[in-house]
Design an enzyme around this catalytic site. Structure first.
Site, PDB file in Angstrom:
ATOM      1  N   THR A  90       2.990  -3.152   9.349  1.00  0.00           N
ATOM      2  CA  THR A  90       1.846  -3.191   8.205  1.00  0.00           C
ATOM      3  C   THR A  90       0.973  -1.860   8.087  1.00  0.00           C
ATOM      4  O   THR A  90      -0.207  -1.290   7.612  1.00  0.00           O
ATOM      5  CB  THR A  90       1.374  -4.779   7.849  1.00  0.00           C
ATOM      6  OG1 THR A  90       2.604  -4.693   7.392  1.00  0.00           O
ATOM      7  CG2 THR A  90       0.386  -3.837   7.135  1.00  0.00           C
ATOM      8  N   ILE A 136      -1.846   0.131  11.652  1.00  0.00           N
ATOM      9  CA  ILE A 136      -2.204   0.202  13.802  1.00  0.00           C
ATOM     10  C   ILE A 136      -3.515  -0.174  13.394  1.00  0.00           C
ATOM     11  O   ILE A 136      -4.442  -0.169  12.374  1.00  0.00           O
ATOM     12  CB  ILE A 136      -1.762   1.546  13.690  1.00  0.00           C
ATOM     13  CG1 ILE A 136      -2.835   2.550  13.010  1.00  0.00           C
ATOM     14  CG2 ILE A 136       0.157   1.692  13.434  1.00  0.00           C
ATOM     15  CD1 ILE A 136      -2.327   3.924  13.317  1.00  0.00           C
ATOM     16  N   ASP A 195       0.074  -7.864   1.413  1.00  0.00           N
ATOM     17  CA  ASP A 195       0.960  -6.053   1.873  1.00  0.00           C
ATOM     18  C   ASP A 195       2.390  -5.988   2.194  1.00  0.00           C
ATOM     19  O   ASP A 195       2.743  -5.644   2.417  1.00  0.00           O
ATOM     20  CB  ASP A 195      -0.247  -5.686   3.208  1.00  0.00           C
ATOM     21  CG  ASP A 195       0.147  -3.738   2.318  1.00  0.00           C
ATOM     22  OD1 ASP A 195       0.359  -3.540   1.053  1.00  0.00           O
ATOM     23  OD2 ASP A 195      -0.001  -3.562   3.543  1.00  0.00           O
ATOM     24  N   HIS A 255       0.696  -1.593  -0.113  1.00  0.00           N
ATOM     25  CA  HIS A 255      -0.052   0.417   0.432  1.00  0.00           C
ATOM     26  C   HIS A 255       1.018   1.612   0.091  1.00  0.00           C
ATOM     27  O   HIS A 255       0.589   2.701  -0.793  1.00  0.00           O
ATOM     28  CB  HIS A 255      -0.653   0.249   0.726  1.00  0.00           C
ATOM     29  CG  HIS A 255      -0.727   0.374   2.333  1.00  0.00           C
ATOM     30  ND1 HIS A 255       0.011  -0.873   3.360  1.00  0.00           N
ATOM     31  CD2 HIS A 255       0.050   1.871   3.232  1.00  0.00           C
ATOM     32  CE1 HIS A 255       1.034   0.105   4.472  1.00  0.00           C
ATOM     33  NE2 HIS A 255       0.436   1.256   4.490  1.00  0.00           N
ATOM     34  N   VAL A 315      -8.012 -27.374   2.727  1.00  0.00           N
ATOM     35  CA  VAL A 315      -9.382 -27.673   3.856  1.00  0.00           C
ATOM     36  C   VAL A 315     -10.047 -26.114   4.399  1.00  0.00           C
ATOM     37  O   VAL A 315      -9.316 -25.111   3.532  1.00  0.00           O
ATOM     38  CB  VAL A 315      -8.993 -28.331   5.088  1.00  0.00           C
ATOM     39  CG1 VAL A 315      -8.665 -29.335   4.571  1.00  0.00           C
ATOM     40  CG2 VAL A 315      -7.952 -27.019   5.577  1.00  0.00           C
ATOM     41  N   GLU A 316     -11.826 -26.204   4.196  1.00  0.00           N
ATOM     42  CA  GLU A 316     -12.157 -25.673   4.854  1.00  0.00           C
ATOM     43  C   GLU A 316     -13.055 -25.359   5.748  1.00  0.00           C
ATOM     44  O   GLU A 316     -12.840 -26.627   6.357  1.00  0.00           O
ATOM     45  CB  GLU A 316     -12.833 -24.934   3.756  1.00  0.00           C
ATOM     46  CG  GLU A 316     -12.900 -24.673   2.388  1.00  0.00           C
ATOM     47  CD  GLU A 316     -12.189 -23.349   2.024  1.00  0.00           C
ATOM     48  OE1 GLU A 316     -11.932 -22.655   3.075  1.00  0.00           O
ATOM     49  OE2 GLU A 316     -11.084 -23.505   0.640  1.00  0.00           O
ATOM     50  N   GLY A 317     -13.164 -25.107   7.198  1.00  0.00           N
ATOM     51  CA  GLY A 317     -13.324 -24.808   8.444  1.00  0.00           C
ATOM     52  C   GLY A 317     -13.655 -23.402   9.034  1.00  0.00           C
ATOM     53  O   GLY A 317     -13.033 -22.414   8.535  1.00  0.00           O
ATOM     54  N   ASN A 332       5.282   5.033   8.811  1.00  0.00           N
ATOM     55  CA  ASN A 332       6.454   3.727   9.568  1.00  0.00           C
ATOM     56  C   ASN A 332       5.512   2.777   8.832  1.00  0.00           C
ATOM     57  O   ASN A 332       6.291   1.753   8.554  1.00  0.00           O
ATOM     58  CB  ASN A 332       5.928   2.856  11.031  1.00  0.00           C
ATOM     59  CG  ASN A 332       6.285   3.804  11.829  1.00  0.00           C
ATOM     60  OD1 ASN A 332       6.224   4.721  12.784  1.00  0.00           O
ATOM     61  ND2 ASN A 332       7.368   3.680  12.157  1.00  0.00           N
ATOM     62  N   SER A 333       5.081   2.643   7.643  1.00  0.00           N
ATOM     63  CA  SER A 333       4.406   1.484   6.848  1.00  0.00           C
ATOM     64  C   SER A 333       5.458   1.222   6.219  1.00  0.00           C
ATOM     65  O   SER A 333       6.155   1.461   5.609  1.00  0.00           O
ATOM     66  CB  SER A 333       3.445   1.322   6.460  1.00  0.00           C
ATOM     67  OG  SER A 333       1.992   2.212   7.071  1.00  0.00           O
TER      68      SER A 333
END
Length: 462
Positions: free
Chosen positions: A237, A239, A147, A117, A278-280, A220-221
């Site tokens: 990254t 805050i 990011d 960003h 896998v999903e969950g 700071n990013s």
């Protein structure tokens, strides 16, 4: 005289008793005060000498020379209706915008890591070193999901670079330093502790952040989060703040994930991301009650993706994943911490509980582009480059197939359509959408915003 002598003796004894009592009380008071201020147990609990016993100067000195200032120049087109109406001028004007952030030198020949960003939509990038030398930078590659972006400058000297630490070994409560350029204040160092590991800020996200209370502000990013030895353990990254300024918590991409992304961008030009398939969701008391199980920690598998490594080795719905490569797993973010450091075809040791019995399976990670995802009779896949170009999109997912008989009459119209939003969430890619849909009941209706093959936009419930 006799009475006088008796009176003197009684007075002397009274004084002795009084003096003795006073000494006794003062002694008890002294003991009590001593306990409050010098008790080993209490002193250990409050850690009087905490920061005073930690040398921040070594870490700061090592890191500060490898952190740079990044300037992003971009051009935005704005429309001025007054200029068009009153003066007959074109209503469209181009304005130059300048954004700033931080970056970290990771090699002596000029590779620099920062946040995506920070450099997004840049037409020109400039990097200023700690010694005030400035260079034009070129973009090598980005990973918008994590990011992270990689830049390169061609300097006339070998550059001071940071040494990567092992972010898997950090501990909650450990001292850290945030180094960057907040509010144009170059080479700023702040100190704090690690507040949490594997923090997920978005329920649909696969990201995993280090949370700290080191002060981080705009600018700071892309800067460095280092340990007291000056080793890089994260890239600052974002805050968490209602005002846009530091309000107590900041977040960093772990160094192990960052290092893997950098290596991929250098070697392949893009990020090689493998998935388990896998999903969950993570277990807690409420989830355990819902599924009728006793286990309250771990990742509950509610679905196994087709063509995935998990399906091939026999992971099933209802399995509870408790470890990946001997690292304990209690959340999706902890799973992401492990998976995001690996590539397709890497083998992951999955320890799980099935019907009360412990099992271990070696699962090959699958390239995410080869996986399709199905929800409620709708099969989805990621967009390819042609789809993005055709519809002028940066993100979205595609309806590959419709198998739900209830939607049979709309199947041909739906196939090939692009989904840009799911309920109130932007459909960035399959991973984030599948993570979101995995938390919904199969019978629950979902609102999709789609772009049909003819280019028209619709909102539908399926």
């Amino acid at each position: 005289m006799k009475n006088l002598g008796s009176l003197f003796i009684v007075s002397l004894m009274s004084g002795a008793v009084t003096l003795g009592a006073y000494k006794f009380i003062e002694s008890r008071k002294s003991d009590s005060d001593s306990f409050i201020t010098t008790s080993p147990n209490y002193a250990k609990a409050v850690n009087y000498n905490g920061a005073e016993n930690v040398d921040f100067t070594t870490g700061a000195d090592k890191a500060i020379h490898s952190v740079v200032h990044v300037k992003n120049v971009s051009v935005r087109t704005v429309y001025d209706p007054f200029a068009s109406f009153f003066y007959g001028q074109s209503g469209s004007q181009q304005q130059e915008q300048i954004g700033t952030g931080s970056g970290v030198i990771v090699s002596e020949d000029g590779y620099i890591v920062t946040n995506n960003h920070v450099i997004q939509d840049a037409t020109e990038l400039e990097v200023t070193l700690n010694n005030n030398k400035a260079y034009k930078a070129k973009l090598i590659g980005t990973d918008s999901k994590m990011d992270i972006a990689l830049l390169k400058i061609d300097a006339d000297e070998k550059l001071p670079f940071i040494v990567f630490g092992n972010s898997d070994n950090i501990k909650v409560g450990e001292w850290v330093l945030a180094v960057g350029n907040p509010y144009q204040l170059n080479s700023t160092v702040t100190a704090g502790i690690i507040s949490a590991k594997a923090r997920n800020l978005d329920k649909a996200s696969i990201q995993s952040f280090i949370q700290t209370d080191a002060a981080v502000n705009p600018g700071n990013s892309g800067g460095a989060l280092v340990n007291t030895n000056g080793e890089l353990i994260g890239i600052n990254t974002m805050i968490s703040s209602p005002t846009g300024s530091y309000a107590g918590y900041s977040f960093a991409v772990p160094s192990n994930i960052t290092k893997k992304i950098i290596e991929d961008l250098m070697k392949f030009g893009n990020v090689q991301r493998g998935i388990l398939g896998v999903e969950g969701g993570e277990l807690n008391a409420e989830a355990a009650k819902k599924y009728g199980i006793k286990q309250t920690e771990g990742f509950y598998v509610s679905k196994v993706n087709r063509n995935s490594g998990a399906e091939k080795v026999g992971i099933e719905k209802g399995d509870i994943i408790v470890k990946l490569d001997d690292k304990n797993i209690a959340s999706s973010a902890e799973m992401a911490t492990v998976i995001n450091t690996k590539r397709p075809n890497d083998i992951v040791k999955v320890s799980l509980i099935r019907d009360g019995k412990n099992m271990a399976l070696n699962v090959p990670l699958t390239k995410k582009e080869l996986i399709t995802y199905e929800f409620n009779g709708i099969e989805f896949e990621d967009l390819d480059a042609n789809d993005k170009k055709r519809f002028n999109l940066k993100s979205g997912i595609k309806i590959k197939e419709v198998t739900n008989a209830d939607y049979a009459e709309y199947a041909n119209d739906l196939k090939g359509s692009i989904v840009t939003q799911v309920d109130n969430m932007r459909a960035t890619d399959m991973e984030s959408v599948s993570a979101y849909l995995a938390k919904k009941e199969a019978t629950e209706k979902t609102r999709y915003q789609i772009i049909a093959k003819n280019g028209q936009m619709y909102r539908i419930f399926l």
